[in-house]
Design a protein around this motif. Structure first.
Motif, PDB file in Angstrom:
ATOM      1  N   GLY A 102       0.826  -1.199   0.000  1.00 48.97           N
ATOM      2  CA  GLY A 102       0.000   0.000   0.000  1.00 48.97           C
ATOM      3  C   GLY A 102       0.858   1.246   0.000  1.00 48.97           C
ATOM      4  N   GLN A 103       0.204   2.394  -0.139  1.00 46.86           N
ATOM      5  CA  GLN A 103       0.920   3.663  -0.223  1.00 46.86           C
ATOM      6  C   GLN A 103       0.268   4.696   0.703  1.00 46.86           C
ATOM      7  N   PRO A 104       1.066   5.561   1.338  1.00 47.82           N
ATOM      8  CA  PRO A 104       0.473   6.670   2.099  1.00 47.82           C
ATOM      9  C   PRO A 104      -0.240   7.634   1.162  1.00 47.82           C
ATOM     10  N   LEU A 105      -1.067   8.499   1.722  1.00 55.17           N
ATOM     11  CA  LEU A 105      -1.881   9.397   0.907  1.00 55.17           C
ATOM     12  C   LEU A 105      -1.048  10.343   0.056  1.00 55.17           C
ATOM     13  N   GLY A 106       0.028  10.851   0.617  1.00 59.76           N
ATOM     14  CA  GLY A 106       0.792  11.851  -0.124  1.00 59.76           C
ATOM     15  C   GLY A 106      -0.033  13.112  -0.317  1.00 59.76           C
ATOM     16  N   THR A 107      -0.013  13.644  -1.526  1.00 65.18           N
ATOM     17  CA  THR A 107      -0.714  14.903  -1.805  1.00 65.18           C
ATOM     18  C   THR A 107      -2.005  14.706  -2.599  1.00 65.18           C
ATOM     19  N   GLN A 108      -2.436  13.462  -2.785  1.00 66.43           N
ATOM     20  CA  GLN A 108      -3.634  13.243  -3.591  1.00 66.43           C
ATOM     21  C   GLN A 108      -4.869  13.803  -2.886  1.00 66.43           C
ATOM     22  N   PRO A 109      -5.817  14.359  -3.637  1.00 67.75           N
ATOM     23  CA  PRO A 109      -7.036  14.903  -3.027  1.00 67.75           C
ATOM     24  C   PRO A 109      -7.928  13.783  -2.498  1.00 67.75           C
ATOM     25  N   VAL A 110      -8.454  13.970  -1.287  1.00 70.52           N
ATOM     26  CA  VAL A 110      -9.307  12.954  -0.672  1.00 70.52           C
ATOM     27  C   VAL A 110     -10.552  13.608  -0.103  1.00 70.52           C
ATOM     28  N   HIS A 111     -11.530  12.794   0.189  1.00 72.29           N
ATOM     29  CA  HIS A 111     -12.783  13.250   0.787  1.00 72.29           C
ATOM     30  C   HIS A 111     -12.591  13.372   2.298  1.00 72.29           C
ATOM     31  N   GLU A 112     -13.018  14.472   2.880  1.00 73.53           N
ATOM     32  CA  GLU A 112     -12.935  14.657   4.324  1.00 73.53           C
ATOM     33  C   GLU A 112     -14.188  14.097   4.986  1.00 73.53           C
ATOM     34  N   GLY A 113     -13.971  13.306   6.037  1.00 72.51           N
ATOM     35  CA  GLY A 113     -15.085  12.747   6.795  1.00 72.51           C
ATOM     36  C   GLY A 113     -15.496  11.381   6.277  1.00 72.51           C
ATOM     37  N   GLY A 114     -16.612  10.939   6.777  1.00 69.97           N
ATOM     38  CA  GLY A 114     -17.137   9.641   6.372  1.00 69.97           C
ATOM     39  C   GLY A 114     -16.850   8.573   7.410  1.00 69.97           C
ATOM     40  N   ASP A 115     -17.541   7.451   7.281  1.00 68.82           N
ATOM     41  CA  ASP A 115     -17.476   6.345   8.233  1.00 68.82           C
ATOM     42  C   ASP A 115     -16.965   5.104   7.510  1.00 68.82           C
ATOM     43  N   LEU A 116     -15.786   4.665   7.862  1.00 70.94           N
ATOM     44  CA  LEU A 116     -15.189   3.472   7.267  1.00 70.94           C
ATOM     45  C   LEU A 116     -15.626   2.249   8.052  1.00 70.94           C
ATOM     46  N   VAL A 117     -15.914   1.165   7.331  1.00 72.86           N
ATOM     47  CA  VAL A 117     -16.247  -0.098   7.985  1.00 72.86           C
ATOM     48  C   VAL A 117     -15.244  -1.145   7.530  1.00 72.86           C
ATOM     49  N   MET A 118     -14.578  -1.757   8.495  1.00 69.72           N
ATOM     50  CA  MET A 118     -13.629  -2.828   8.214  1.00 69.72           C
ATOM     51  C   MET A 118     -14.187  -4.142   8.701  1.00 69.72           C
ATOM     52  N   GLY A 119     -14.141  -5.160   7.856  1.00 66.35           N
ATOM     53  CA  GLY A 119     -14.492  -6.513   8.260  1.00 66.35           C
ATOM     54  C   GLY A 119     -13.305  -7.144   8.952  1.00 66.35           C
ATOM     55  N   LEU A 120     -13.402  -7.318  10.269  1.00 65.15           N
ATOM     56  CA  LEU A 120     -12.302  -7.847  11.076  1.00 65.15           C
ATOM     57  C   LEU A 120     -12.500  -9.343  11.271  1.00 65.15           C
ATOM     58  N   SER A 121     -11.463 -10.119  10.982  1.00 62.96           N
ATOM     59  CA  SER A 121     -11.623 -11.563  10.881  1.00 62.96           C
ATOM     60  C   SER A 121     -11.811 -12.272  12.219  1.00 62.96           C
ATOM     61  N   ALA A 159     -19.202  -9.094   1.416  1.00 55.77           N
ATOM     62  CA  ALA A 159     -19.513  -7.763   1.946  1.00 55.77           C
ATOM     63  C   ALA A 159     -18.680  -6.682   1.262  1.00 55.77           C
ATOM     64  N   LEU A 160     -17.453  -7.004   0.890  1.00 56.78           N
ATOM     65  CA  LEU A 160     -16.634  -6.062   0.129  1.00 56.78           C
ATOM     66  C   LEU A 160     -17.266  -5.759  -1.226  1.00 56.78           C
ATOM     67  N   ARG A 161     -17.682  -6.806  -1.900  1.00 54.48           N
ATOM     68  CA  ARG A 161     -18.248  -6.625  -3.251  1.00 54.48           C
ATOM     69  C   ARG A 161     -19.551  -5.847  -3.213  1.00 54.48           C
ATOM     70  N   SER A 162     -20.335  -6.019  -2.137  1.00 58.59           N
ATOM     71  CA  SER A 162     -21.622  -5.333  -2.041  1.00 58.59           C
ATOM     72  C   SER A 162     -21.468  -3.894  -1.558  1.00 58.59           C
ATOM     73  N   GLY A 163     -20.285  -3.543  -1.033  1.00 60.72           N
ATOM     74  CA  GLY A 163     -20.074  -2.211  -0.486  1.00 60.72           C
ATOM     75  C   GLY A 163     -20.461  -2.081   0.972  1.00 60.72           C
ATOM     76  N   GLU A 164     -20.859  -3.182   1.597  1.00 64.10           N
ATOM     77  CA  GLU A 164     -21.245  -3.157   3.000  1.00 64.10           C
ATOM     78  C   GLU A 164     -20.049  -2.794   3.887  1.00 64.10           C
ATOM     79  N   ILE A 165     -18.882  -3.287   3.496  1.00 62.57           N
ATOM     80  CA  ILE A 165     -17.640  -2.910   4.161  1.00 62.57           C
ATOM     81  C   ILE A 165     -16.678  -2.418   3.083  1.00 62.57           C
ATOM     82  N   GLN A 166     -15.642  -1.689   3.506  1.00 65.16           N
ATOM     83  CA  GLN A 166     -14.708  -1.128   2.528  1.00 65.16           C
ATOM     84  C   GLN A 166     -13.303  -1.729   2.624  1.00 65.16           C
ATOM     85  N   VAL A 167     -13.036  -2.473   3.683  1.00 66.33           N
ATOM     86  CA  VAL A 167     -11.720  -3.102   3.839  1.00 66.33           C
ATOM     87  C   VAL A 167     -11.896  -4.353   4.693  1.00 66.33           C
ATOM     88  N   ALA A 168     -11.063  -5.360   4.435  1.00 66.74           N
ATOM     89  CA  ALA A 168     -11.127  -6.602   5.204  1.00 66.74           C
ATOM     90  C   ALA A 168      -9.733  -7.214   5.286  1.00 66.74           C
TER      91      ALA A 168
END
Length: 542
Positions: A38-57, A253-262
């Motif tokens: 993976g890569q750190p954000l650097g200077t790329q524009p990103v969306h501020e805020g929001g609620d991330l959901v991670m599927g924890l095993s 759940a990733l494919r459906s968009g229910e979670i964004q990372v697993a």
């Protein structure tokens, strides 16, 4: 101390099984997979805020850095509880809550750690050297601490305004690496005073996020901490860790968009996820190992005085060696995990500091010799062994393949599916005969060996005690000579291969998937999924 970069690549297009006088299974066709940390954000524009959901095993144990032994606790705490040190993607130790690497006195007995000033814990308590001293004292002396052995032979801890000073009876080279893990997580002294042993129910530290709530078995929620010293680079409003033990359910759940990372995706799903244009598969090697504990003398709980058990498996090293020789590690891992993982036979990860041919080599697969050893030990065959295994599909599949393989060596492996929390409880209490469970690994070999094999260590789940091993590991920790440490770890590996209190079988690769809607997620060889500075992709990039 300098560490070489760990980049675990699969072993080639065709895996050749290790064999001896017995016919090896046919090789399995596998494909190489490049690392992507993976890569750190650097200077790329990103969306501020929001609620991330991670599927924890898996559901973590208590969120207490002093008592925890769960990898999944590290995932959550990485967002709310920074450490004195961290490791970066190249495997190099870097300051986090410290301002520089430790300074060692000429005799190695005094270690001075400069720490940050002008920052606050999530509850507003000032962060300073005195707060660091309080946390380190708790790690060192609290009843039930899992950190005591990791910190070495400390005789005292004190602090001034900007430094914490550790005093040792003998030098302890691995301390910096230890403070890059849970031993280096610093807790609010106010919260420690208010919560005491219940701190893990309401943890308070320094981090980009702060603890909000937990529903055991269901979810953990953290929210952005406005007091964090680098709050301008934190983007999510909240992160919810949703407990989802089933890998197939996480993929769906990733494919459906229910979670964004697993995390910990199944090798059975990894090829399809890697090919999905809406997903990004992160792949990193591991400092750790997978295999199974053999209960030799853990009768009253890990860290308590050993009481040798009277079963042939526990008291006769010939039986344990026979079990090790019954496993064709490469053929097994290729068949069970489709080439995504690699075999392992020792606690030393290849291509890391102190790795040599001698201390990473595998024993030959030899079921004929296994049966002879069992006969010499005078045990009836097939010899029965009850093994507790995490109740998830990949682990059960691996255990079933293992069951079939060791039968040729004269063993009757009986599998008991167990929830993750139950495995953690069993290994600590000693309520098991054999237990399939691994370790995510540490930069310094001491963190992969001494914790598990030193007499009296709180992580010595096998109840193993060997004065020769204790002496070798003590010398390896005390010397700062890389050449001397390398030679000593070779000795340690030879002792492990003689006694086999833990049988190493494979080394996983961290398979983490996230939606392309998210960026800035990183996973290094320490296995921790780093979400603290990640963000949703800006609409301009969509």
């Amino acid at each position: 101390m300098r560490y070489r970069v760990f980049r675990a690549l699969a072993l080639g297009v065709v895996a050749v099984a290790v064999s001896s006088c017995s016919q090896a299974p046919a090789p399995v066709q596998i494909t190489t997979h490049a690392d992507d940390y993976g890569q750190p954000l650097g200077t790329q524009p990103v969306h501020e805020g929001g609620d991330l959901v991670m599927g924890l095993s898996n559901d973590p144990d208590r969120l207490d850095p002093t008592t925890s032994s769960s990898l999944y606790m590290r995932y959550v705490m990485s967002t709310i509880c920074e450490k004195l040190y961290d490791n970066d993607s190249s495997g190099k130790l870097v300051p986090q809550l410290a301002t520089d690497l430790p300074k060692f006195s000429e005799d190695g007995l005094t270690v001075t750690i400069p720490v940050r000033s002008g920052i606050r814990f999530a509850d507003g308590t000032p962060f300073n050297a005195a707060a660091v001293e309080t946390s380190l004292q708790r790690h060192l002396s609290m009843e039930g601490s899992q950190r005591t052995g990791e910190m070495g032979p400390i005789t005292g801890i004190d602090s001034d305004g900007q430094n914490v000073v550790l005093h040792y009876s003998t030098p302890f080279a691995p301390i910096t690496a230890a403070l890059a893990d849970r031993a280096g997580m610093i807790m609010s002294p106010t919260a420690l005073k208010d919560e005491g042993k219940d701190f893990g129910d309401h943890p308070v530290c320094v981090g980009p996020f702060k603890f909000q709530q937990r529903t055991v078995g269901s979810s953990i929620v953290v929210e952005r901490d406005p007091l964090y010293y680098d709050a301008q680079n934190v983007h999510f409003d909240t992160i919810t860790y949703r407990i989802m033990p089933d890998a197939t359910a996480r993929a769906a759940a990733l494919r459906s968009g229910e979670i964004q990372v697993a995390d910990t995706m199944s090798p059975q799903d990894a090829d399809a996820l890697e090919a999905d244009p809406k997903m990004h598969l992160l792949v990193s090697g591991s400092f750790g190992f997978q295999g199974f504990y053999i209960n030799i003398g853990n009768a009253d709980g890990a860290g308590k005085p050993v009481k040798p058990l009277e079963t042939p498996l526990a008291k006769d090293d010939r039986v344990r060696l026979a079990l090790s020789l019954s496993i064709d590690r490469q053929a097994l891992v290729d068949k069970a995990f489709k080439g995504w993982y690699e075999s392992a036979c020792t606690p030393i990860a290849p291509r890391t500091t102190y790795a040599t041919t001698a201390d990473t080599a595998c024993p030959l697969y030899d079921p004929e010799r296994s049966r002879k050893l069992l006969a010499d030990a005078g045990v009836q065959t097939p010899y029965p062994i009850t093994m507790q295994v995490m109740n998830v599909a990949d682990q059960l599949e691996y255990a079933q393949q293992l069951q079939t393989m060791v039968a040729a060596g004269g063993f009757d492996l009986r599998i008991v599916p167990t929830e993750y929390s139950g495995l953690l409880a069993a290994q600590k209490s000693g309520n098991y005969e054999a237990l399939l469970l691994g370790w995510s690994g540490r930069l310094d070999p001491d963190g992969n060996i001494a914790r598990f094999l030193s007499t009296g260590s709180s992580g010595n789940y096998s109840g193993f005690s060997d004065p020769a091993m204790d002496e070798v590991l003590a010398w390896a920790a005390h010397t700062t000579s890389p050449a001397r440490r390398e030679a000593l770890y070779e000795q340690a590996v030879r002792l492990i291969g003689r006694e086999n209190p833990y049988i190493y079988t494979y080394r996983l690769r961290n398979l983490t998937v996230h939606s392309n809607r998210v960026t800035g997620i990183e996973v290094y060889a320490d296995g921790t999924v780093r979400l603290g500075k990640a963000a949703f992709v800006s609409d301009r990039n969509s």
